[in-house]
Design a protein around this motif. Sequence first.
Motif: not given
Length: 280
Positions: A46, A50, A52, A137, A139
């Motif tokens: 993400l 990555d 986030h 997840d 962010i």
Amino acid sequence: MNFKSLNSMKTTIKTIALLFVATMMLFITSCDKENPDRPVISDLELGISDNHVAYAGADLHIEALIEAEGRIDVVEVEIHQEEGSSDEIDSTFTEFAGLKSTTFHKHVDIPEDTPIGTYHVHITVTDQEGYQTTVEDEIEIEELADEEAPEITISSAPESGTSFSSGETITISGTVTDNISLAGLLVALVYESDNIADADVAGDNTAVIVMLHTHDFDDPDETEFTASIVVGAENDNNMTPAAIEGDNAWKSGNYYILVKSKDAKANWAYLDHYPIVINY
């Protein structure tokens, strides 16, 4: 208690135990039938490299490996704050339908007016048998004031009009820099007669031949690159190599190399075309 009564009790206990084991086996077998191999989502990324993090007014890089014995039907991405919040971003993708495995790579737009803060990301894969798997997840969505596009410098490239034959390698090298953070780099070979706008040359455009495509940078504000492709190659050099066939199949004629890059705020930089000729 007499001997006869004791034997009767032992028989009863054995019978109950056997019934219990049989019931459990039936339950386990039933569960196995009701819970076949569900889709598997792994290697989730993400954000840029990555990290986030996403920026309001830009997009969120999402990548994951999906495997589905029942074949993929639909992939859904949901981005939201805590329960009860009306700030929700939903995207549905159906182009992977029918595949047993794929590298899911998408860029989900984050509207300019999205409030900053912590967001939950849910990625759900539903297969063609109706079974689902969801991974979650978090962010951070942040503000980023940046109107300065990356700068692309070419150090080595074919001279204009250079001719390449089957088996020969086309190569271009250079450096890309940005004042804050790079977010994407694409080098593609485009057939001139297709008249594809520079903005439409993308990693998922099946009419172009990808020489290099990345969203991962060891140094977020500067990277050196070398992109190459062998004329007649079976596969391109995309993040997940794809067959060169159909719309982008090799053919003789005028091509050009396009180098483009974007930063974390989705400011794009495009270089002038590098014309070449292919004799295939």
